[in-house]
Design a protein around this motif. Structure first.
Motif, short mmCIF file in Angstrom:
data_model
loop_
_atom_site.label_atom_id
_atom_site.label_comp_id
_atom_site.label_asym_id
_atom_site.label_seq_id
_atom_site.Cartn_x
_atom_site.Cartn_y
_atom_site.Cartn_z
N THR A 52 1.07 -1.71 0.12
CA THR A 52 0.19 -0.30 -0.33
C THR A 52 1.28 1.06 -0.02
N LYS A 124 -2.37 -5.43 -3.90
CA LYS A 124 -2.35 -3.89 -3.42
C LYS A 124 -3.57 -3.75 -2.85
N ASP A 125 -2.96 -3.33 -1.51
CA ASP A 125 -3.94 -2.90 -0.49
C ASP A 125 -4.71 -3.98 0.38
#
Length: 384
Positions: A52, A124-125
């Motif tokens: 992130t 992602k994230d």
């Protein structure tokens, strides 16, 4: 064509300045066609990797490069272990960042977003897994975005580290902020100024201290980090920044300089925290860059000085991994992309495992027949 070769040898080869002492790019023969998007090698650790980005603002100081900005803004990319195995992979860089980098080096004949299509491994994230994990701060070379150390960052995260990579604003060709602003390289026109290298590493040390303040206290995931186990690794002037950060901030317990001329002066009384130099033959004892010879004598604690035969300045970054996507064959006699990545990941992880996880690493005690390219140096290479 010369610019294209320079990019292949190193995605963002440093300007010829005192802050880098790089080996000039060697000539290389282009292959028939680019092979398509580059793919970063899979991490070698046991954990899936998440990532992130944080956008931080230090209101206590103005930006050192942009006199119109009253606070220092930084993008920090985090990689960490996760239990999540599926999800969208994080982008390597934005299309605009790719365009700016390729334009700055005069690359033509390829889509402007070529570098942004590089395939990463981190999700992602993704939700982080674990608590009280050791933290590694990464700092790239001058003009380079943090993305050029992604392969190393992903590998360390897969081994159980939290990794914080800092994009030092206005010191690389492009940093994109959430509101769409793109900060380009204001420092690039100053790299021949007297005292430039010293000023850069002092600024990076301030960036690191601020980021550590944020990650270990105000960040909502601060429980992920063990404040007593923090190290820093940098390439080129990012490696010099590791020395500067350790001199300034005692929270950084151990450090690695990957092929960077050093500028921050170590106190004459010596410096006892663990440190490792790892570089090209240009950083062998008595070679043309003498900063390591000077600093080696002042390192009074655990220390290693490793030189990789066949390595070039960019061998410690993702740059060799991107060559095929740019349609370039590596020069003969230079470490292959796969081998340079393996060596960098292996020795960096061994150092961190020994000094942040208290896991003794015999690999760091003497030369290994498995890695004959790695020479142990002291007064000369070949002796430990």
């Amino acid at each position: 064509m010369r610019h294209l070769l320079a990019v292949a040898a190193g995605l963002v080869v440093l300007a010829a300045s005192a802050c880098s002492a790089p080996t000039p790019p060697r000539s290389a023969a282009p292959s028939a066609t680019p092979t398509g998007p580059a793919t970063l090698p899979a991490p070698t650790g046991a954990h899936p990797v998440g990532t992130t980005a944080l956008y931080l603002k230090d209101t206590s100081r103005p930006d050192p490069w942009n006199l119109d900005v009253k606070a220092r803004e930084l993008k920090v990319t985090l990689w960490y272990p996760t239990k999540q195995r599926g999800g969208r992979r994080a982008p390597y860089m934005t299309p605009k960042e790719s365009e700016i980098a390729m334009r700055r080096y005069g690359v033509t004949g390829l889509p402007y977003d070529t570098l942004s299509k590089t395939r990463t491994n981190a999700i992602k994230d993704a939700e982080p897994a674990g608590r009280k994990l050791p933290l590694v701060v990464l700092s790239p070379g001058f003009t380079k975005p943090m993305s050029t150390l992604t392969s190393l960052a992903e590998d360390l995260a897969s081994r159980g580290y939290v990794v914080a990579g800092i994009d030092h604003t206005y010191e690389n060709y492009a940093t994109t902020f959430p509101d769409g602003r793109v900060a380009e390289c204001l420092a690039c026109d100053s790299d021949t100024d007297p005292g430039f290298g010293t000023g850069v590493v002092q600024g990076r040390a301030a960036d690191v201290s601020f980021v550590l303040d944020q990650l270990t206290s105000t960040w909502d995931r601060s429980g992920l980090i063990d404040r007593s186990r923090i190290a820093m690794v940098g390439q080129s002037i990012g490696g010099a920044g590791a020395v500067a950060a350790m001199v300034k901030d005692s929270r950084v317990r151990a450090g690695i300089d990957m092929d960077g001329t050093t500028y921050a002066r170590i106190p004459k009384r010596g410096f006892s925290r663990p440190f490792m130099f790892i570089g090209t033959p240009d950083h062998a004892p008595g070679a043309r860059d003498i900063s390591w010879d000077r600093d080696w004598k002042l390192l009074t604690g655990w220390k290693r000085w490793l030189v990789l035969s066949g390595a070039e300045h960019e061998s410690f970054t993702d740059s060799p991994l991107l060559s095929d996507a740019l349609g370039i064959k590596p020069p003969s006699g230079v470490l292959s992309a796969a081998r340079s990545t393996e060596l960098t990941r292996t020795y960096v992880a061994a150092f961190l495992d020994q000094h942040l996880k208290s896991q003794r690493q015999p690999l760091l005690d003497k030369p290994s027949s498995r890695y004959p390219e790695v020479k142990f140096c002291a007064a000369t290479c070949g002796q430990s």
